[in-house]
Design an enzyme around this catalytic site. Sequence first.
Site, PDB file in Angstrom:
ATOM      1  N   SER A 154       6.573   3.332  -1.418  1.00 35.62           N
ATOM      2  CA  SER A 154       5.973   3.890  -0.626  1.00 35.62           C
ATOM      3  C   SER A 154       6.801   2.422   0.402  1.00 35.62           C
ATOM      4  O   SER A 154       6.716   1.776   0.197  1.00 35.62           O
ATOM      5  CB  SER A 154       4.506   4.233  -0.758  1.00 35.62           C
ATOM      6  OG  SER A 154       4.268   4.220   0.852  1.00 35.62           O
ATOM      7  N   TYR A 168      -3.690   0.787  -2.193  1.00 34.20           N
ATOM      8  CA  TYR A 168      -2.341   1.811  -2.361  1.00 34.20           C
ATOM      9  C   TYR A 168      -1.134   1.052  -1.782  1.00 34.20           C
ATOM     10  O   TYR A 168      -0.769   1.102  -2.679  1.00 34.20           O
ATOM     11  CB  TYR A 168      -3.115   2.950  -1.479  1.00 34.20           C
ATOM     12  CG  TYR A 168      -1.985   3.627  -0.960  1.00 34.20           C
ATOM     13  CD1 TYR A 168      -1.873   4.729  -2.064  1.00 34.20           C
ATOM     14  CD2 TYR A 168      -0.906   3.499  -0.279  1.00 34.20           C
ATOM     15  CE1 TYR A 168      -0.617   5.150  -1.919  1.00 34.20           C
ATOM     16  CE2 TYR A 168       0.314   4.528  -0.345  1.00 34.20           C
ATOM     17  CZ  TYR A 168       0.810   5.073  -1.853  1.00 34.20           C
ATOM     18  OH  TYR A 168       1.458   6.415  -1.091  1.00 34.20           O
TER      19      TYR A 168
END
Length: 257
Positions: A154, A168
């Site tokens: 990401s 995350y």
Amino acid sequence: MTSSGRTIVLTGASRGIGHATVRRFSEAGWRIITCSREDVPDECKRDPNWTHHIPADLSDAADLDAFVKEANALLGKEGLSALVNNAAVSPKSSFKERLGCLNGDREAWYEVFDLNLFAPLALCRGFAAALHRGDGAGDGTGAGGSGSIVNITSIAGHSIHPFAGSAYSVSKAALSALTKELAVEFAELGVRVNAVAPGEIDTEMVGPEYESLIPRIPLNRMGTAAEVAGVVYQLCADDFGYVTGTELFVTGGQHLL
């Protein structure tokens, strides 16, 4: 086996980028084995190449082991052409508040890392032998002979994100580092390991608040799940047979700012 003679195992297949990736590989005639916490939508069950879906919670060690065992049994002596580690979790508060380092529950960090980092590691190890056997489509140059791993990381793993939580983001940064470590070790098996880092992708998981991020994107729009899926597919294709240890940003240029 399908007409392409190639098989992909993909996690987190029921929606978003995972679902679009299934569709992209199916269009190319790949046999598809997937898992997610939920069952697949009814319309997907009509895809003749999507041969097996195994419901599993990969953050649970017993579920993960059972998935690897069942998928390897389905493969038998055949090689595995691609493993795509897409399943991930990004917890929010009940008010959809970003959970940072100070307000996030410590146990939730363990849960995030179990799914976002340790599950990909366990899956790479669990399918290593099948990936080494590859797809049998090599041409004598080394291209296409063995399998390929793609980890979905990401943009949040490389810069502070206004909506992605700290657990995350840190887990995705760790997955980026793991990709490099795996690339070196799996090279001895003839297996390539790369990563794809999406930016703001227009999926059902994105809320209206993400519209405020568009001015930060040089291409001035969100990406599509199909665009991410296309990059994943190319990383598993023979044209990229000499690419390993690389992380490709699918961000519309956002990672440059």
